[in-house]
Design a protein around this motif. Structure first.
Motif, PDB file in Angstrom:
ATOM      1  N   ASN A  27       0.822  -1.203   0.000  1.00  0.00           N
ATOM      2  CA  ASN A  27       0.000   0.000   0.000  1.00  0.00           C
ATOM      3  C   ASN A  27       0.858   1.255   0.000  1.00  0.00           C
ATOM      4  O   ASN A  27       1.611   1.505   0.937  1.00  0.00           O
ATOM      5  CB  ASN A  27      -0.908  -0.001   1.230  1.00  0.00           C
ATOM      6  N   ILE A  28       0.798   2.026  -1.081  1.00  0.00           N
ATOM      7  CA  ILE A  28       1.535   3.287  -1.140  1.00  0.00           C
ATOM      8  C   ILE A  28       0.597   4.483  -1.105  1.00  0.00           C
ATOM      9  O   ILE A  28       0.995   5.606  -1.386  1.00  0.00           O
ATOM     10  CB  ILE A  28       2.453   3.370  -2.383  1.00  0.00           C
ATOM     11  N   PHE A  29      -0.634   4.236  -0.706  1.00  0.00           N
ATOM     12  CA  PHE A  29      -1.607   5.328  -0.622  1.00  0.00           C
ATOM     13  C   PHE A  29      -1.108   6.364   0.374  1.00  0.00           C
ATOM     14  O   PHE A  29      -0.750   6.038   1.505  1.00  0.00           O
ATOM     15  CB  PHE A  29      -2.981   4.803  -0.195  1.00  0.00           C
ATOM     16  N   GLY A  30      -1.060   7.610  -0.081  1.00  0.00           N
ATOM     17  CA  GLY A  30      -0.700   8.699   0.806  1.00  0.00           C
ATOM     18  C   GLY A  30       0.782   8.875   1.063  1.00  0.00           C
ATOM     19  O   GLY A  30       1.182   9.778   1.803  1.00  0.00           O
ATOM     20  N   ILE A  31       1.604   8.034   0.442  1.00  0.00           N
ATOM     21  CA  ILE A  31       3.046   8.052   0.734  1.00  0.00           C
ATOM     22  C   ILE A  31       3.792   8.958  -0.233  1.00  0.00           C
ATOM     23  O   ILE A  31       3.578   8.898  -1.445  1.00  0.00           O
ATOM     24  CB  ILE A  31       3.618   6.624   0.666  1.00  0.00           C
ATOM     25  N   THR A  32       4.685   9.774   0.293  1.00  0.00           N
ATOM     26  CA  THR A  32       5.609  10.541  -0.527  1.00  0.00           C
ATOM     27  C   THR A  32       6.715   9.607  -1.014  1.00  0.00           C
ATOM     28  O   THR A  32       7.264   8.822  -0.237  1.00  0.00           O
ATOM     29  CB  THR A  32       6.219  11.701   0.272  1.00  0.00           C
ATOM     30  N   MET A  33       6.989   9.669  -2.318  1.00  0.00           N
ATOM     31  CA  MET A  33       7.996   8.796  -2.921  1.00  0.00           C
ATOM     32  C   MET A  33       9.133   9.640  -3.486  1.00  0.00           C
ATOM     33  O   MET A  33       8.940  10.815  -3.826  1.00  0.00           O
ATOM     34  CB  MET A  33       7.373   7.976  -4.055  1.00  0.00           C
ATOM     35  N   GLY A  34      10.288   9.018  -3.643  1.00  0.00           N
ATOM     36  CA  GLY A  34      11.408   9.768  -4.180  1.00  0.00           C
ATOM     37  C   GLY A  34      12.365   8.895  -4.964  1.00  0.00           C
ATOM     38  O   GLY A  34      12.281   7.668  -4.937  1.00  0.00           O
ATOM     39  N   TRP A  35      13.238   9.571  -5.680  1.00  0.00           N
ATOM     40  CA  TRP A  35      14.373   8.940  -6.360  1.00  0.00           C
ATOM     41  C   TRP A  35      15.648   9.529  -5.765  1.00  0.00           C
ATOM     42  O   TRP A  35      15.792  10.759  -5.661  1.00  0.00           O
ATOM     43  CB  TRP A  35      14.348   9.211  -7.861  1.00  0.00           C
ATOM     44  N   ILE A  68       9.811  13.716 -12.161  1.00  0.00           N
ATOM     45  CA  ILE A  68       9.283  12.581 -11.387  1.00  0.00           C
ATOM     46  C   ILE A  68       7.777  12.535 -11.558  1.00  0.00           C
ATOM     47  O   ILE A  68       7.112  13.590 -11.610  1.00  0.00           O
ATOM     48  CB  ILE A  68       9.688  12.704  -9.891  1.00  0.00           C
ATOM     49  N   SER A  69       7.251  11.326 -11.672  1.00  0.00           N
ATOM     50  CA  SER A  69       5.802  11.175 -11.818  1.00  0.00           C
ATOM     51  C   SER A  69       5.402   9.819 -11.264  1.00  0.00           C
ATOM     52  O   SER A  69       6.260   8.974 -10.987  1.00  0.00           O
ATOM     53  CB  SER A  69       5.372  11.312 -13.280  1.00  0.00           C
ATOM     54  N   ARG A  70       4.111   9.615 -11.096  1.00  0.00           N
ATOM     55  CA  ARG A  70       3.635   8.322 -10.587  1.00  0.00           C
ATOM     56  C   ARG A  70       2.315   7.989 -11.243  1.00  0.00           C
ATOM     57  O   ARG A  70       1.524   8.878 -11.587  1.00  0.00           O
ATOM     58  CB  ARG A  70       3.510   8.332  -9.064  1.00  0.00           C
ATOM     59  N   ASP A  71       2.100   6.715 -11.421  1.00  0.00           N
ATOM     60  CA  ASP A  71       0.822   6.191 -11.901  1.00  0.00           C
ATOM     61  C   ASP A  71       0.246   5.402 -10.741  1.00  0.00           C
ATOM     62  O   ASP A  71       0.673   4.272 -10.475  1.00  0.00           O
ATOM     63  CB  ASP A  71       1.032   5.310 -13.138  1.00  0.00           C
ATOM     64  N   ASN A  72      -0.691   6.002 -10.038  1.00  0.00           N
ATOM     65  CA  ASN A  72      -1.219   5.354  -8.836  1.00  0.00           C
ATOM     66  C   ASN A  72      -2.017   4.098  -9.169  1.00  0.00           C
ATOM     67  O   ASN A  72      -2.088   3.174  -8.364  1.00  0.00           O
ATOM     68  CB  ASN A  72      -2.077   6.345  -8.049  1.00  0.00           C
ATOM     69  N   ASN A  73      -2.586   4.042 -10.362  1.00  0.00           N
ATOM     70  CA  ASN A  73      -3.336   2.837 -10.752  1.00  0.00           C
ATOM     71  C   ASN A  73      -2.399   1.654 -10.931  1.00  0.00           C
ATOM     72  O   ASN A  73      -2.792   0.504 -10.706  1.00  0.00           O
ATOM     73  CB  ASN A  73      -4.118   3.088 -12.041  1.00  0.00           C
ATOM     74  N   LYS A  74      -1.171   1.943 -11.352  1.00  0.00           N
ATOM     75  CA  LYS A  74      -0.194   0.880 -11.581  1.00  0.00           C
ATOM     76  C   LYS A  74       0.791   0.736 -10.422  1.00  0.00           C
ATOM     77  O   LYS A  74       1.708  -0.082 -10.485  1.00  0.00           O
ATOM     78  CB  LYS A  74       0.585   1.155 -12.873  1.00  0.00           C
ATOM     79  N   ASN A  75       0.629   1.560  -9.395  1.00  0.00           N
ATOM     80  CA  ASN A  75       1.574   1.523  -8.263  1.00  0.00           C
ATOM     81  C   ASN A  75       3.006   1.679  -8.744  1.00  0.00           C
ATOM     82  O   ASN A  75       3.911   0.971  -8.287  1.00  0.00           O
ATOM     83  CB  ASN A  75       1.437   0.224  -7.478  1.00  0.00           C
ATOM     84  N   THR A  76       3.221   2.596  -9.674  1.00  0.00           N
ATOM     85  CA  THR A  76       4.539   2.748 -10.280  1.00  0.00           C
ATOM     86  C   THR A  76       4.985   4.208 -10.231  1.00  0.00           C
ATOM     87  O   THR A  76       4.193   5.110 -10.507  1.00  0.00           O
ATOM     88  CB  THR A  76       4.530   2.251 -11.736  1.00  0.00           C
ATOM     89  N   LEU A  77       6.245   4.385  -9.899  1.00  0.00           N
ATOM     90  CA  LEU A  77       6.901   5.693  -9.865  1.00  0.00           C
ATOM     91  C   LEU A  77       7.865   5.759 -11.030  1.00  0.00           C
ATOM     92  O   LEU A  77       8.495   4.756 -11.373  1.00  0.00           O
ATOM     93  CB  LEU A  77       7.648   5.863  -8.550  1.00  0.00           C
ATOM     94  N   TYR A  78       7.975   6.942 -11.637  1.00  0.00           N
ATOM     95  CA  TYR A  78       8.853   7.113 -12.788  1.00  0.00           C
ATOM     96  C   TYR A  78       9.826   8.264 -12.551  1.00  0.00           C
ATOM     97  O   TYR A  78       9.562   9.185 -11.778  1.00  0.00           O
ATOM     98  CB  TYR A  78       8.044   7.418 -14.051  1.00  0.00           C
ATOM     99  N   LEU A  79      10.949   8.187 -13.273  1.00  0.00           N
ATOM    100  CA  LEU A  79      11.873   9.317 -13.328  1.00  0.00           C
ATOM    101  C   LEU A  79      12.316   9.469 -14.781  1.00  0.00           C
ATOM    102  O   LEU A  79      13.058   8.625 -15.290  1.00  0.00           O
ATOM    103  CB  LEU A  79      13.082   9.123 -12.426  1.00  0.00           C
ATOM    104  N   GLN A  80      11.823  10.501 -15.436  1.00  0.00           N
ATOM    105  CA  GLN A  80      12.246  10.806 -16.793  1.00  0.00           C
ATOM    106  C   GLN A  80      13.491  11.685 -16.708  1.00  0.00           C
ATOM    107  O   GLN A  80      13.452  12.754 -16.082  1.00  0.00           O
ATOM    108  CB  GLN A  80      11.136  11.539 -17.550  1.00  0.00           C
ATOM    109  N   MET A  81      14.560  11.222 -17.319  1.00  0.00           N
ATOM    110  CA  MET A  81      15.836  11.934 -17.255  1.00  0.00           C
ATOM    111  C   MET A  81      16.244  12.346 -18.663  1.00  0.00           C
ATOM    112  O   MET A  81      16.466  11.494 -19.520  1.00  0.00           O
ATOM    113  CB  MET A  81      16.912  11.042 -16.624  1.00  0.00           C
TER     114      MET A  81
END
Length: 114
Positions: A27-35, A68-81
């Protein structure tokens, strides 16, 4: 505890682009994520973070180049560089932030050749 698995690293020439992905289980609901990243001989540094509400923060060294972006439906975090530089070479980690015990992925290597 959240399990995190990064992918998308590799070797790229200076000026090129890569997109990193971080698949989260749990469960990553409500969580701040980072790279974060760690270069050889250097301390690990947070390069980007994204709150659940969508607010972003970037290190000065990557501002304007990384997104940085996230797709909450896929539970996935991204980093476009984009516009990668040799000094961006590091192991990149996905991590949670501000939890009693934060979770970290195993890391993915990004190497930028000059």
């Amino acid at each position: 505890q959240v399990q995190l698995v990064e992918s998308g690293g590799g070797l790229v020439q200076a000026g090129g682009s890569l997109r990193l992905s971080c698949a989260a289980s749990g469960n990553i609901f409500g969580i701040t994520m980072g790279w974060s990243r760690q270069a050889p001989g250097k301390q690990r540094e947070l390069v980007a973070r994204l709150t659940w509400g969508g607010s972003t923060t970037y290190a000065e060294s990557v501002k304007g180049r990384f997104t940085i972006s996230r797709d909450n439906n896929k539970n996935t975090l991204y980093l476009q560089m984009n516009s990668l530089k040799p000094e961006d070479t590091a192991v990149y980690y996905c991590n949670t932030l501000f939890l009693p015990v934060d979770s970290w992925g195993q890391g993915t290597q990004v190497t930028v050749s000059s």
